[in-house]
Write a protein that holds these residues in place. Structure first.
Motif, mmCIF file in Angstrom:
data_model
loop_
_atom_site.group_PDB
_atom_site.id
_atom_site.type_symbol
_atom_site.label_atom_id
_atom_site.label_comp_id
_atom_site.label_asym_id
_atom_site.label_seq_id
_atom_site.Cartn_x
_atom_site.Cartn_y
_atom_site.Cartn_z
ATOM 1 N N SER A 174 -54.335 75.155 46.798
ATOM 2 C CA SER A 174 -55.304 74.003 46.364
ATOM 3 C C SER A 174 -56.791 74.480 46.194
ATOM 4 N N GLY B 179 -61.717 79.661 48.051
ATOM 5 C CA GLY B 179 -61.477 80.214 50.038
ATOM 6 C C GLY B 179 -62.263 78.504 51.086
ATOM 7 N N THR B 180 -61.895 77.597 50.778
ATOM 8 C CA THR B 180 -62.556 76.894 51.561
ATOM 9 C C THR B 180 -61.606 76.332 52.295
ATOM 10 N N CYS B 181 -60.676 75.752 51.777
ATOM 11 C CA CYS B 181 -59.564 74.886 52.072
ATOM 12 C C CYS B 181 -58.414 75.379 53.170
ATOM 13 N N ARG B 182 -58.272 76.930 52.636
ATOM 14 C CA ARG B 182 -57.652 77.828 53.263
ATOM 15 C C ARG B 182 -55.860 77.942 54.102
ATOM 16 N N CYS C 249 -56.027 83.481 47.343
ATOM 17 C CA CYS C 249 -57.219 82.529 46.163
ATOM 18 C C CYS C 249 -58.668 83.769 45.855
HETATM 19 S S1 FES Z 1 -56.682 77.560 48.119
HETATM 20 FE FE1 FES Z 1 -58.447 77.185 49.590
HETATM 21 S S2 FES Z 1 -58.624 79.088 50.468
HETATM 22 FE FE2 FES Z 1 -57.022 79.820 49.082
#
Ligand code: FES
Length: 98
Positions: A37, A41-44, A77
């Motif tokens: 998404s 490195g934020t949404c996990r 990502c």
């Molecule tokens: S796509 Fe959001 S943390 Fe990797």
């Protein structure tokens, strides 16, 4: 520049990535879809676990706890391969074009 083989489990989907291209981007370039998404490195959404090998995050504070990092979780990502890697990524699939 080193090129490393990455194998996504349990499907044993393999592709190659250099040490500068994020694992997510390298997978997509090889026609492999992984959940994603934010791509920063934020949404996990892309979280997966290293079963063997070494990966390195490109950002200082990926959205992972200390324990998660210790247990081998990464955010592909914003991570690159530093060796041959086996990753647990059960939602990975090859994209098939008609
Ligand atoms: S796509 Fe959001 S943390 Fe990797």
């Amino acid at each position: 520049m080193s090129v490393h083989t990455i194998v996504l489990l349990p499907g044993a989907i393999g592709f190659e990535a250099d040490g500068q291209t994020s694992i997510l981007h390298a997978a997509e370039s090889a026609g492999i879809e992984l959940p994603s998404s934010c791509r920063n490195g934020t949404c996990r959404t892309c979280i997966c676990r290293v079963r063997s090998g070494e990966a390195r995050h490109l950002i200082e504070w990926p959205s992972l706890s200390f324990d998660e990092k210790r247990e081998g979780w990464i955010l592909p990502c914003v991570a690159v391969a530093e060796s041959r890697l086996e990753l647990e990524a059960p939602l990975a699939r090859r994209v098939v074009f008609d």
